[in-house]
Design a protein around this motif. Structure first.
Motif, PDB file in Angstrom:
ATOM      1  N   ALA A 143      -2.248   9.331   4.262  1.00 46.69           N
ATOM      2  CA  ALA A 143      -1.206   8.928   5.208  1.00 46.69           C
ATOM      3  C   ALA A 143      -1.751   7.976   6.263  1.00 46.69           C
ATOM      4  O   ALA A 143      -1.114   6.974   6.616  1.00 46.69           O
ATOM      5  N   LEU A 144      -2.949   8.261   6.768  1.00 47.35           N
ATOM      6  CA  LEU A 144      -3.525   7.398   7.798  1.00 47.35           C
ATOM      7  C   LEU A 144      -3.861   6.021   7.237  1.00 47.35           C
ATOM      8  O   LEU A 144      -3.674   5.002   7.911  1.00 47.35           O
ATOM      9  N   ALA A 145      -4.355   5.973   6.002  1.00 44.83           N
ATOM     10  CA  ALA A 145      -4.642   4.676   5.389  1.00 44.83           C
ATOM     11  C   ALA A 145      -3.377   3.835   5.301  1.00 44.83           C
ATOM     12  O   ALA A 145      -3.401   2.617   5.537  1.00 44.83           O
ATOM     13  N   GLY A 146      -2.254   4.476   4.991  1.00 47.20           N
ATOM     14  CA  GLY A 146      -0.990   3.759   4.935  1.00 47.20           C
ATOM     15  C   GLY A 146      -0.529   3.284   6.295  1.00 47.20           C
ATOM     16  O   GLY A 146      -0.015   2.159   6.435  1.00 47.20           O
ATOM     17  N   ARG A 147      -0.699   4.113   7.317  1.00 46.78           N
ATOM     18  CA  ARG A 147      -0.291   3.727   8.671  1.00 46.78           C
ATOM     19  C   ARG A 147      -1.114   2.540   9.173  1.00 46.78           C
ATOM     20  O   ARG A 147      -0.585   1.615   9.804  1.00 46.78           O
ATOM     21  N   LEU A 148      -2.413   2.542   8.902  1.00 49.08           N
ATOM     22  CA  LEU A 148      -3.254   1.431   9.327  1.00 49.08           C
ATOM     23  C   LEU A 148      -2.911   0.169   8.539  1.00 49.08           C
ATOM     24  O   LEU A 148      -2.909  -0.939   9.101  1.00 49.08           O
ATOM     25  N   ALA A 149      -2.636   0.319   7.247  1.00 52.66           N
ATOM     26  CA  ALA A 149      -2.263  -0.842   6.447  1.00 52.66           C
ATOM     27  C   ALA A 149      -0.976  -1.475   6.960  1.00 52.66           C
ATOM     28  O   ALA A 149      -0.844  -2.704   6.994  1.00 52.66           O
ATOM     29  N   THR A 151       3.040  -4.053   3.276  1.00 51.37           N
ATOM     30  CA  THR A 151       4.345  -3.442   3.078  1.00 51.37           C
ATOM     31  C   THR A 151       4.186  -2.156   2.282  1.00 51.37           C
ATOM     32  O   THR A 151       3.179  -1.938   1.610  1.00 51.37           O
ATOM     33  N   SER A 152       5.224  -1.331   2.347  1.00 49.89           N
ATOM     34  CA  SER A 152       5.154  -0.024   1.708  1.00 49.89           C
ATOM     35  C   SER A 152       5.310  -0.147   0.201  1.00 49.89           C
ATOM     36  O   SER A 152       6.165  -0.865  -0.302  1.00 49.89           O
ATOM     37  N   GLN A 153       4.457   0.552  -0.505  1.00 47.15           N
ATOM     38  CA  GLN A 153       4.504   0.597  -1.968  1.00 47.15           C
ATOM     39  C   GLN A 153       5.311   1.808  -2.388  1.00 47.15           C
ATOM     40  O   GLN A 153       5.058   2.924  -1.941  1.00 47.15           O
ATOM     41  N   GLU A 154       6.292   1.589  -3.225  1.00 45.12           N
ATOM     42  CA  GLU A 154       7.145   2.697  -3.640  1.00 45.12           C
ATOM     43  C   GLU A 154       6.329   3.749  -4.371  1.00 45.12           C
ATOM     44  O   GLU A 154       5.481   3.429  -5.202  1.00 45.12           O
ATOM     45  N   GLN A 155       6.603   4.989  -4.032  1.00 48.46           N
ATOM     46  CA  GLN A 155       5.887   6.108  -4.641  1.00 48.46           C
ATOM     47  C   GLN A 155       6.809   6.866  -5.587  1.00 48.46           C
ATOM     48  O   GLN A 155       8.004   7.012  -5.316  1.00 48.46           O
ATOM     49  N   PRO A 156       6.275   7.359  -6.692  1.00 51.46           N
ATOM     50  CA  PRO A 156       7.117   8.183  -7.572  1.00 51.46           C
ATOM     51  C   PRO A 156       7.560   9.442  -6.840  1.00 51.46           C
ATOM     52  O   PRO A 156       6.776  10.067  -6.113  1.00 51.46           O
ATOM     53  N   GLN A 157       8.827   9.754  -6.973  1.00 54.81           N
ATOM     54  CA  GLN A 157       9.366  10.908  -6.260  1.00 54.81           C
ATOM     55  C   GLN A 157       8.859  12.192  -6.899  1.00 54.81           C
ATOM     56  O   GLN A 157       8.877  12.347  -8.123  1.00 54.81           O
ATOM     57  N   ARG A 191       0.836  -1.192   0.000  1.00 53.79           N
ATOM     58  CA  ARG A 191       0.000   0.000   0.000  1.00 53.79           C
ATOM     59  C   ARG A 191       0.878   1.252   0.000  1.00 53.79           C
ATOM     60  O   ARG A 191       1.983   1.246   0.556  1.00 53.79           O
ATOM     61  N   PRO A 192       0.394   2.338  -0.592  1.00 57.04           N
ATOM     62  CA  PRO A 192       1.117   3.612  -0.454  1.00 57.04           C
ATOM     63  C   PRO A 192       1.153   4.025   1.011  1.00 57.04           C
ATOM     64  O   PRO A 192       0.150   3.888   1.719  1.00 57.04           O
ATOM     65  N   MET A 193       2.299   4.507   1.469  1.00 61.10           N
ATOM     66  CA  MET A 193       2.433   4.912   2.866  1.00 61.10           C
ATOM     67  C   MET A 193       3.136   6.263   2.953  1.00 61.10           C
ATOM     68  O   MET A 193       4.270   6.377   3.421  1.00 61.10           O
ATOM     69  N   PRO A 194       2.459   7.320   2.481  1.00 62.59           N
ATOM     70  CA  PRO A 194       3.066   8.657   2.565  1.00 62.59           C
ATOM     71  C   PRO A 194       3.139   9.123   4.009  1.00 62.59           C
ATOM     72  O   PRO A 194       2.391   8.641   4.870  1.00 62.59           O
TER      73      PRO A 194
END
Length: 354
Positions: free
Chosen positions: A149-155, A161-167, A125-128
């Motif tokens: 951000a909260l959706a990522g923290r709960l996931a 695991t963290s999904q890489e985000q485009p910079q 999942r995205p985890m900004p």
């Protein structure tokens, strides 16, 4: 924690049914995580799962038949007092008083791990990071960036695991706002924790402006204050106990008998749902479900502290023995653990004093 325990036993029962030829092999990939809900009668020791409906589609059978088979596979477990089909295909499980009471100790000892599960194991999942709310130009922007951000923290708490985000690169020299926006005004007025919590519990994009008084009300009718108060109050109970020389003794088999009142049982049941609520909110992408769960937990604690106080100066309702005090202190510690862990997942600092 109890839904996860029940899920592990259901997974075992599914494996038995597959081995017996009563379910197809594909059923092994179906997880009970995220399928739990309170039964309609809200029995304070029962949990209902919709898992038989999903399995029925794989087995080309009626959900009630699947529920009956799974219930049979759970017979004989000493911590499950009843397992039966309900509502045309749901499976409702009731745990023993001992299993429910043991949560007070299990949660307190688990600490922040009490919110963790493997419900999203294998998913990414995205985890900004949590946004700087004061830098947001509008309420919708603040809500969207924080909700992501909260959706990522709960996931992450549910095992993803963290999904890489485009910079993203900001344009050099891009001017900032000429003056603080409405979100910055609210942060300056109410504090970042109050604003972050207030946004966290909003279910959908706030289309309009949010007034400053929305975030500051020292009143138990205010959700943020109620949760903060309950967290601080449960911590204060432990602090006062320490000042009085009272401690949480090693629990024994009498714990269920010592935490068997209606308010205590209701609070224990409420505490048991944290990991499942975190996982469910992450799976549905609805982080606002977590603060609303914390508000229910805060109400359960406030009800319990009135009818079942932990300390000897609690009047006629106070515990009459050292064992009774110890049991209620374990319950206070579990409550503080759940509320503090939930607040931290939202990005809010839990307080031990208000």
């Amino acid at each position: 924690m109890i839904p996860a325990d029940l899920g592990a036993e259901l997974t075992r029962a599914i494996g038995q049914a597959i081995a017996a030829g009563e379910l197809p092999g594909a059923a092994a990939s179906v997880s009970p995580a995220g399928t739990w809900r309170p039964p309609p009668d809200r029995d304070s020791a029962s949990y209902a799962t919709s898992l038989p409906f999903e399995l029925a589609g794989l087995a080309h059978a009626e959900p009630a038949v699947i529920a009956e088979r799974l219930a049979h596979g759970l017979q004989g477990l000493d911590w499950i007092s009843a397992a039966q089909p309900t509502g045309g295909g749901y499976l409702t499980l009731t745990v023993t008083p001992d299993a429910l009471a043991s949560l007070a100790v299990r949660i307190a000892r688990a600490g922040s791990d009490c919110a963790r599960s493997t419900a999203l194991r294998g998913a990414s999942r995205p985890m900004p990071p949590l946004p700087d709310l004061a830098a947001a130009s509008s309420w919708p922007q603040a809500w969207h960036s924080q909700a992501d951000a909260l959706a990522g923290r709960l996931a992450a708490a549910a095992g993803a695991t963290s999904q890489e985000q485009p910079q993203r690169h900001s344009r050099p020299g891009h001017p900032g706002p000429e003056r603080p926006g409405p979100v910055a005004d609210a942060v300056a007025y109410a504090g970042v924790d109050a604003v972050r919590y207030g946004l966290a519990r909003v279910l959908t994009d706030p289309a309009g402006e949010i007034g400053l008084d929305h975030f500051v009300r020292a009143d138990l009718a205010d959700p943020y204050y109620a949760v903060s108060f309950a967290c601080a109050d449960s911590a204060s109970t432990l602090r006062w106990a320490a000042d009085l020389g009272l401690s949480r003794a090693e629990p024994d088999e009498r714990l269920a008998g010592l935490l068997g009142g209606p308010a205590e049982t209701a609070l224990l049941w409420q505490l048991s749902w944290l990991a499942e609520r975190v996982a469910g909110a992450a799976r549905r992408g609805r982080p606002a479900e977590l603060p609303r769960y914390l508000e229910e937990t805060a109400r359960a604690w406030l009800d319990c502290r009135e009818s079942c106080p932990a300390l000897p100066f609690g009047g006629r309702a106070a515990p009459g023995s050292a064992a009774g005090i110890s049991a209620r202190l374990w319950l206070a510690a579990a409550t503080r653990t759940v509320l503090a862990t939930g607040l931290e997942l939202i990005g809010v600092t839990p307080r031990d004093r208000l």
